[in-house]
Design a protein around this motif. Structure first.
Motif: not given
Length: 657
Positions: A218-232
């Protein structure tokens, strides 16, 4: 979108990785300031760095390691590379000034890689991915626990184990829980025919498939964008960039797969004997994952802890975004582990980090991990009930020394600051009770007023430079974010904000915190990428998605303002599933259920055709031309419906408006 119910970009999964070749070259990497050097030097005095027991455990049972650890896919593309880290992370080197010494210590331990013997008939391959892969020697073959993220890394680990221990077939796979780094590489272990025929059994906790597929839909797009930050994801591999992810060095970027379990474990105490190995399961739903389980091996007095206890403080709320986890339930299941298996356990091991040996030591470890989550919960709620907000609680809460100085409780992945806020959020939500925050202005509007009140952009930057020189980076980041949101073209504001975030990243003990800070600095200096390949949902994930999950996602994609005043009815007949659904757009909402008595159009197709459309194996036009998709009724109604669906932009802005 050109296809019917097409979700070729249905999800940008949380572990999706941009195409490195299309990204801007990173700039920055400025030296650590005097304030950062002092902060990191203080860490060396605060924590027991003379305690080398973790290093002894991480090396114990070592059998072999590859001369180089770079894994490629069939196209020759690198999907896992530990070699880059070796240039600046080593056991015999002190932490660089730009890396928190505690985080560096964690990276040193995670760099100890290769094949290890845990105990009789239990082996692990570590350092081949973010997670560990475990091989239990049965009477005839391997029982594999948690086959990593990618088929390429899982196959490389299996091949390495077979080379060193003797070749054995895989007879069973156990998924400990529903996160992709614990099942994604499964098809690298055996042939599709072996899985289809049941020659290889697959065990998982109850509701595993539902949660594995639905995670981040459901929120995959936003989570994925933020995962770029989280995992550097875009950071360079050097002392000014990525260090590790807390649980391991980073995530592999190969082929993710999913084999549906043949056996679901439903209750604690349930036992299976597979290839001569007895496994007793402890169900732990709603802890680190919504579907998760530990496994006890009575023959070997060994306890597999999944991801319920690792050698770090875990996340109660991950920084990429997710539903808040239950710290109280987490602690209660660890207490149950002690009660049921503590006295019987000689060795405990898990899906990340290294094992521990010795019953007394293990019980002490479990108690301190249990009390870490219990203390975080209880004291956050204690302060909440005294009227403090999440931000205030995160500043006030401190672990007692017996928990704080315990290495496995350090915040390499989670952190006490954001975990305490997560506890507050679980109980109280986003609103902190102050009426001024009930309907406050959004960032761009408030930023302009803040900058105006503070005397203008030049005045703010002048003051921020003075505070930066004092090492007050938390404050300069707070002040300068308003400058950037008020004027996104402020070169001086963006540069000084990037410098502030960078120093905060250098000081961070948490791998994800470092990633978030340095990715923020990266984008302020480089700009937001406009393109980049995203590995979306894998074919196995798409095929495992039930229609209901797809319809829920389509409802999220519906553009409410555009749909206002429209009424559209569609019936869908899945011929192979023998299931029919009705989709109705009304009141600017998409609902689904039983077929509609009066529909504008009817779509007839198989789930396999739907999967092929989603995977872009065929187009809508090809499906219609071939007869695989039949549309009866008003085709223009279907076209109108498709025109109401949004396609989400992946590279939305985070540190700039």
């Amino acid at each position: 979108m050109k296809t019917v119910i097409s979700v070729a970009a249905v999800l940008a999964m949380a572990f999706a990785t941009p195409s490195w070749a299309q990204q801007a070259k990173p700039v920055g990497g400025k030296p650590a300031t005097a304030a950062t050097k002092a902060a990191n030097a203080a860490v060396l005095k605060e924590l027991p760095f003379n305690d080398k027991s973790d290093f002894e455990d991480a090396h114990r049972g070592f059998i072999a390691t590859p001369a180089t650890l770079t894994i490629k896919n069939a196209k020759g593309e690198v999907v896992w590379d530990l070699e880059a880290y070796k240039t600046y992370i080593s056991e015999d080197k002190a932490a660089p000034d730009s890396i928190n010494p505690s985080l560096y210590r964690n990276a040193q331990l995670n760099m100890i890689n290769g094949l290890f013997k845990v105990t009789d008939r239990i082996y692990q391959v570590r350092g081949f991915d973010l997670s560990n892969i475990t091989f239990i020697q049965g009477d005839t073959g391997w029982i594999v626990f948690d086959p990593l993220i990618s088929t390429e890394t899982a196959k490389a680990a299996l091949d390495f184990a077979n080379e060193k221990l003797g070749k054995r077939p895989v007879v069973a796979v156990v998924y400990s829980h529903s996160h992709v780094d614990h099942y994604g590489g499964v098809r690298g272990l055996a042939s599709d025919e072996d899985f289809k025929s049941g020659k290889v059994r697959v065990f998982a906790p109850e509701h595993f498939t539902e949660h594995a597929v639905s995670e981040n839909v459901i929120a995959g797009n936003a989570m994925s964008r933020r995962a770029i930050y989280m995992y550097g994801a875009l950071l360079p591999r050097n002392e000014f960039g990525g260090v590790n992810g807390g649980l391991g060095q980073t995530t592999s970027t190969g082929t993710g797969t999913l084999v549906i379990p043949t056996d679901e474990v439903k209750k604690t105490g349930e036992e299976y004997v597979v290839d001569g190995v007895k496994m007793v399961f402890q169900m732990t739903p709603g802890t680190e994952a919504p579907a998760e389980m530990n496994t006890f091996f009575p023959q070997f007095k060994a306890m597999w802890m999944a991801e319920n206890s690792t050698n770090t403080m875990h996340n109660i709320l991950t920084l990429r975004g997710a539903q808040v986890r239950d710290a109280l339930k987490w602690a209660s299941y660890l207490n149950e582990t002690i009660d049921l298996y503590g006295a019987k356990t000689d060795v405990k091991f898990q899906s990340h980090h290294w094992p521990q040996w010795g019953t007394d030591k293990i019980i002490d470890y479990w108690k301190k991990q249990r009390d870490l989550y219990k203390y975080t919960h209880d004291q956050s709620v204690n302060l909440m009930n005294k009227g403090y907000t999440g931000e205030e609680i995160s500043e006030m809460i401190k672990l007692p020394p017996e928990l704080d100085k315990f290495w496995p409780n350090r915040g390499y992945y989670g952190s006490l600051r954001h975990n305490s806020r997560a506890v507050y959020q679980r109980y109280m939500g986003w609103y902190n009770g102050n009426p001024a925050n009930l309907n406050n202005l959004p960032p761009e509007q408030s930023a302009k007023k803040y900058v105006e009140y503070m005397g203008g952009e030049a005045a703010v930057i002048k003051r921020a430079k003075a505070d930066f020189a004092k090492g007050e980076y938390r404050w300069t980041a707070e002040a300068l974010k308003h400058v950037v949101f008020a004027n996104p073209n402020s070169k001086a504001g963006k540069e000084l904000l990037a410098d502030s975030l960078e120093q905060l990243g250098y000081q961070a003990e948490s791998g994800p915190w470092r990633g978030v800070y340095l990715m923020g600095a990266y984008e302020l200096r480089n700009g937001v990428p406009a393109a980049g390949g995203i590995n979306t949902a894998t074919p196995d994930t798409i095929k495992a998605m039930p229609p209901e999950m797809l319809f829920d996602y389509l409802a999220v994609r519906l553009n409410g303002p555009k749909a206002a005043g429209k009424k559209i009815g569609l019936n869908i007949d899945f011929t192979d599933l023998k299931k029919q659904y009705g989709l109705a757009v009304e009141n600017a909402v998409l609902n689904y259920g039983k077929p509609l008595a009066q529909a504008d159009a009817k779509l007839t197709l198989s789930k396999g055709t739907l999967d092929a459309i989603q995977l872009k194996e065929i187009t809508l036009e090809q499906a219609v031309a071939s007869g695989a998709l039949k549309i009866d009724g008003k085709r223009e109604a279907f076209a109108e419906f498709m025109g109401l669906l949004d396609t989400f932009p992946f590279w939305f802005h985070i540190v700039t408006p």
